[in-house]
Design a protein around this motif. Structure first.
Motif, short mmCIF file in Angstrom:
data_model
loop_
_atom_site.label_atom_id
_atom_site.label_comp_id
_atom_site.label_asym_id
_atom_site.label_seq_id
_atom_site.Cartn_x
_atom_site.Cartn_y
_atom_site.Cartn_z
N GLU A 46 0.83 -1.21 0.00
CA GLU A 46 0.00 0.00 0.00
C GLU A 46 0.86 1.25 0.00
N LEU A 47 1.94 1.24 0.78
CA LEU A 47 2.85 2.38 0.81
C LEU A 47 3.53 2.55 -0.55
N LEU A 48 3.92 1.43 -1.19
CA LEU A 48 4.55 1.50 -2.50
C LEU A 48 3.59 2.08 -3.54
N PHE A 49 2.35 1.59 -3.55
CA PHE A 49 1.37 2.10 -4.52
C PHE A 49 1.10 3.58 -4.29
N SER A 50 1.00 3.97 -3.03
CA SER A 50 0.75 5.38 -2.72
C SER A 50 1.93 6.24 -3.17
N SER A 51 3.15 5.76 -2.92
CA SER A 51 4.34 6.52 -3.29
C SER A 51 4.43 6.68 -4.81
N LEU A 52 4.20 5.58 -5.55
CA LEU A 52 4.28 5.65 -7.01
C LEU A 52 3.18 6.52 -7.60
N SER A 53 2.01 6.52 -6.98
CA SER A 53 0.89 7.31 -7.50
C SER A 53 1.08 8.79 -7.24
N LEU A 54 1.53 9.12 -6.02
CA LEU A 54 1.72 10.53 -5.67
C LEU A 54 2.93 11.13 -6.37
N ASN A 55 4.00 10.35 -6.46
CA ASN A 55 5.27 10.87 -7.00
C ASN A 55 5.38 10.59 -8.50
N SER A 56 4.34 10.96 -9.24
CA SER A 56 4.33 10.79 -10.69
C SER A 56 3.30 11.75 -11.26
N SER A 57 3.39 11.97 -12.54
CA SER A 57 2.46 12.91 -13.19
C SER A 57 1.79 12.32 -14.42
N ALA A 58 2.23 11.15 -14.88
CA ALA A 58 1.64 10.53 -16.06
C ALA A 58 0.21 10.09 -15.76
N GLU A 59 -0.59 10.00 -16.80
CA GLU A 59 -1.97 9.55 -16.63
C GLU A 59 -2.49 9.05 -17.97
N GLU A 60 -3.59 8.32 -17.90
CA GLU A 60 -4.26 7.84 -19.09
C GLU A 60 -5.37 8.81 -19.47
N ILE A 61 -5.42 9.12 -20.76
CA ILE A 61 -6.47 10.00 -21.26
C ILE A 61 -7.12 9.34 -22.48
N VAL A 62 -8.25 9.87 -22.87
CA VAL A 62 -8.95 9.35 -24.05
C VAL A 62 -8.31 9.97 -25.29
N GLY A 63 -7.79 9.11 -26.17
CA GLY A 63 -7.13 9.60 -27.37
C GLY A 63 -8.11 9.95 -28.47
N GLU A 64 -7.56 10.33 -29.62
CA GLU A 64 -8.38 10.75 -30.76
C GLU A 64 -9.26 9.61 -31.27
#
Length: 722
Positions: A46-64
């Motif tokens: 849980e700590l690892l997932f929280s760290s990776l999620s908070l300390n990143s900026s990439a995300e999935e978006i809907v493409g063309e």
């Protein structure tokens, strides 16, 4: 990118299907399973997932196309994709901490890591520090580690060595390694401007695979056959870089791999040795943007023609300095503006295509050039010599015929020779060296031999053409011009002039086939149906125009229709260009090429650009080898100088605090805060926070200093001279 193996709190795992071997005793996870699972304790995960999620900026978006696509850093794509395989919603964890309760220090080339401070609990000032970045550098800052039972224990030297061996094992398989660590900082009201330098607790090591595109090894092999030396400049671990280079076919026996710090030391201490190493340097790992810029400058200074690929803002100086800069379409606007070309598909194989097209355009220009010079040489000499030896000083060709020759042959030949498409054969030849001649010795031999040969034939036709073409009667216009039958033949009449004109044009029509060959190749029909389809069409159009000019040109062109025998003789004489071309291509002509290390001349502008770069790099302080030295404060006398200069300004201003922001040459911004504990004694300045900056004393010309005052209504910016 995809996480394919890793180490989490003492437990190793490897994901099948990616061709990598896990560390001994590693848990095997099938890549086909719906949900990943490991032996690590749930609270640690849980700590690892929280760290990776908070300390990143990439995300999935809907493409063309309506599908989900990743936006942001590619390494983070793989890391967050790994989180998703545990059926964890990273955006939910990220959004659980509002922006005002977290602060991020972005990844930079100097520290090679990204850090986020977060206050996870509303109303609580306790701050957790999350770090991810270059594995061996992050591990060097760790003093503690998570054990398999979830407890935190000191990082013993034996365990540190074991972790470094795991990192090396991942890197040797071509995986990019990223370490994840965290620290509890205690309560903070405000987040500091400078990343805190505190002991960390190691949480995980992730091995991330960036699959090599199938076409890349072939593209590198083609580059090698074309005489192009490909070098990899990367911020990755040197073992990772070498492994990837081997998979690409880039790194071979005898090649040199070097780390950025060693490269910089050689550049500063032994430039001559550096130039020797550059002859075989293939991989430059753990490099900074300064290294890439320096490498480009050194290669240009050695006389090489340098092309650079890049996508980031830090690549802009190297892209701008290079002879050819290739920016990725997905790269930053800064990189695109600094480059000369943009690769729309972000594929290295496109460089090979660009090389093929570039060489083909250059060769097509040369083909037309050698053809046109032949026409001009023969035409000028024919006009001059023919007029000189003529009894009435009359040129063998009239003005309209010369204009027709230029209009038809220039335009049609340009289209025929300039529209040929690239062939792989151009990648089997060495590149043109800097300052190489546009017209080679073989091209000069083509121009001179073919030009003189054509001239000899045409001058012969002016003297005995009436006999060769059996012209026994003069035309009416000949009689009007005072030309009569003499000794049974009409010499100098319109029919003879037409035969000379026709033979001259047909010489050029057939010589176009010879002009397609630049390097002594004998098969003049090679690629005619695949790469030069337009050639045949233009050839037929040119012949059609010439038939029209001869048979229907009349007084306008100054021609008279020819009979079948005369046409046959004209064509037969012109066809001798083909066997002559074979003989010319057999000549043992060797072009001069500079030997390795030959100092080739640069333009004045390029020399000034390279000299400026060398001076800037020579003045630059050496970059630290480990993260621990990043926090070193500036030199005392430098600090005193800055304080003194600010004291002088403070006597004329009304404020109690100021903050100095320093921008290093690499674009990293750091803060230096001072305060006035007692406004009445403004000379007593104290340092509230030590800066993490490069020495301004050595780089005053590249430093940017801002002074921000705490009172909004008094806010100003003071810029002091160097």
């Amino acid at each position: 990118m995809t996480v394919v193996q890793g180490w989490i709190a003492g437990e190793n795992f490897v994901i099948t299907g990616y061709g990598v071997d896990g560390w001994k005793g590693a848990t095997t996870i099938a890549s086909t399973v719906r949900k990943f699972a490991v032996k690590t304790k749930d609270d640690v995960m849980e700590l690892l997932f929280s760290s990776l999620s908070l300390n990143s900026s990439a995300e999935e978006i809907v493409g063309e196309t309506g599908n989900l696509v990743w936006k942001g850093n590619k390494t983070e794509h793989g890391i967050l994709g790994f989180v998703k395989r545990f059926e964890v919603e990273y955006m939910k964890l990220r959004n659980a901490v509002p922006e005002k309760r977290k602060h991020t220090y972005p990844f930079s080339s100097s520290k090679k890591r990204m850090t986020t401070l977060a206050k996870a609990t509303p109303g609580d000032q306790m701050v957790t520090m999350h770090v991810k970045g270059a594995s061996e550098l992050v591990v060097a800052d760790c003093e503690n580690v998570f054990a398999a039972d979830g407890s935190i224990v000191p990082l013993a030297e034996d365990e540190r060595k074991n972790i470094l061996q795991i990192i090396e094992q991942m890197a040797n398989q071509g995986n990019r390694t990223s370490a994840v660590a965290y620290a509890q900082l205690g309560p903070m009201k405000d987040f500091p401007d400078v990343e805190p330098q505190v002991p960390l607790t190691l949480l995980s090591i992730l091995g991330i695979q960036d699959p090599i595109r199938e076409e890349v090894p072939e593209a590198i092999a083609l580059c090698r056959s074309a005489g192009i030396r490909v070098r990899m400049v990367t911020g990755d671990n040197i073992n990772t870089a070498i492994a990837i280079a081997k998979k690409c076919g880039l790194y071979q026996e005898g090649d040199v791999a070097m780390q950025g710090r060693d490269f910089r030391k050689l550049a500063s201490n032994d430039p001559d040795q550096l130039k020797m190493e550059l002859q075989s340097l293939t991989v430059l790992a753990r490099s900074s943007p300064t290294d890439k810029h320096l490498l480009v400058g050194q290669l240009i200074e050695m006389g090489e023609v340098v092309a650079v690929t890049g996508d980031g803002t830090n690549d802009a100086p190297a892209l701008s300095l290079a002879d050819v800069g290739f920016a990725m379409h997905s790269g930053t606007d800064v990189a695109k503006n600094a480059s000369k070309m943009i690769m729309m598909d972000d594929n290295f194989a496109t460089v090979v295509k660009a090389t093929k097209w570039g060489r083909t355009v250059n060769e097509n220009v040369k083909k037309f050039l050698q053809f046109q010079l032949t026409v001009n040489l023969c035409g000028v000499l024919l006009t001059f010599i023919g007029s000189a030896i003529s009894e009435d000083a009359k040129s063998p060709l009239n003005a309209v015929q010369l204009l027709w020759l230029n209009l038809i042959m220039d335009t049609m030949a340009a289209l025929a020779l300039a529209t040929e498409r690239p062939s792989d054969a151009c990648l089997q030849r060495p590149p043109m060296y800097r300052g190489g001649p546009l017209i080679t010795w073989r091209m000069w031999s083509f121009v001179v031999i073919h030009g003189i040969y054509q001239l000899a034939w045409l001058m012969t036709l002016t003297q005995v053409g009436q006999k060769l073409f059996d012209i026994r009667e003069c035309e009416k216009e000949d009689n009007e011009a005072g030309i009569w039958v003499f000794k049974g033949y009409c010499r100098g009449g319109v029919v003879q002039s037409t035969c000379i004109f026709n033979t001259f044009v047909l010489f050029q029509v057939f010589n176009q086939f010879n002009a397609r060959r630049l390097y002594g190749e004998q098969n003049i029909l090679d690629g005619m149906l695949s790469r030069a389809k337009w050639f045949w069409l233009i050839f037929l159009i040119t012949v059609g125009f010439q038939v029209f000019a001869v048979e229907a040109g009349g007084k306008f062109v100054g021609t008279k229709g020819l009979n079948a025998m005369q046409w046959g003789i004209c064509i037969g004489i012109a066809l001798t260009e083909i066997p002559l071309g074979v003989l010319v291509r057999c000549l043992p002509i060797r072009e001069w090429r500079p030997s390795p290390g030959f100092k080739q001349s640069l333009s004045k502008e390029r020399k000034e650009e390279i000299d400026s770069m060398n001076k800037s790099i020579a003045k630059a302080p050496s970059e630290p080898d480990t993260p621990n030295t990043l926090s070193a404060p500036p030199h005392d006398d430098q600090e005193d100088e800055l304080l003194t200069r600010f004291r002088r300004a403070s006597k004329r201003k009304s404020f109690s605090k100021f903050r100095m922001v320093v921008e290093s040459p690499e674009g990293d911004r750091s803060s230096l805060r001072y305060s006035f504990p007692n406004r009445s004694s403004s000379n007593q300045l104290t340092v509230a926070e030590q800066p993490r900056i490069l020495s301004l004393r050595n780089r005053p010309d590249r430093a940017v200093k801002e002074y921000a005052h705490t009172k909004p209504h008094m806010a100003t910016h003071q810029a002091f001279g160097n």
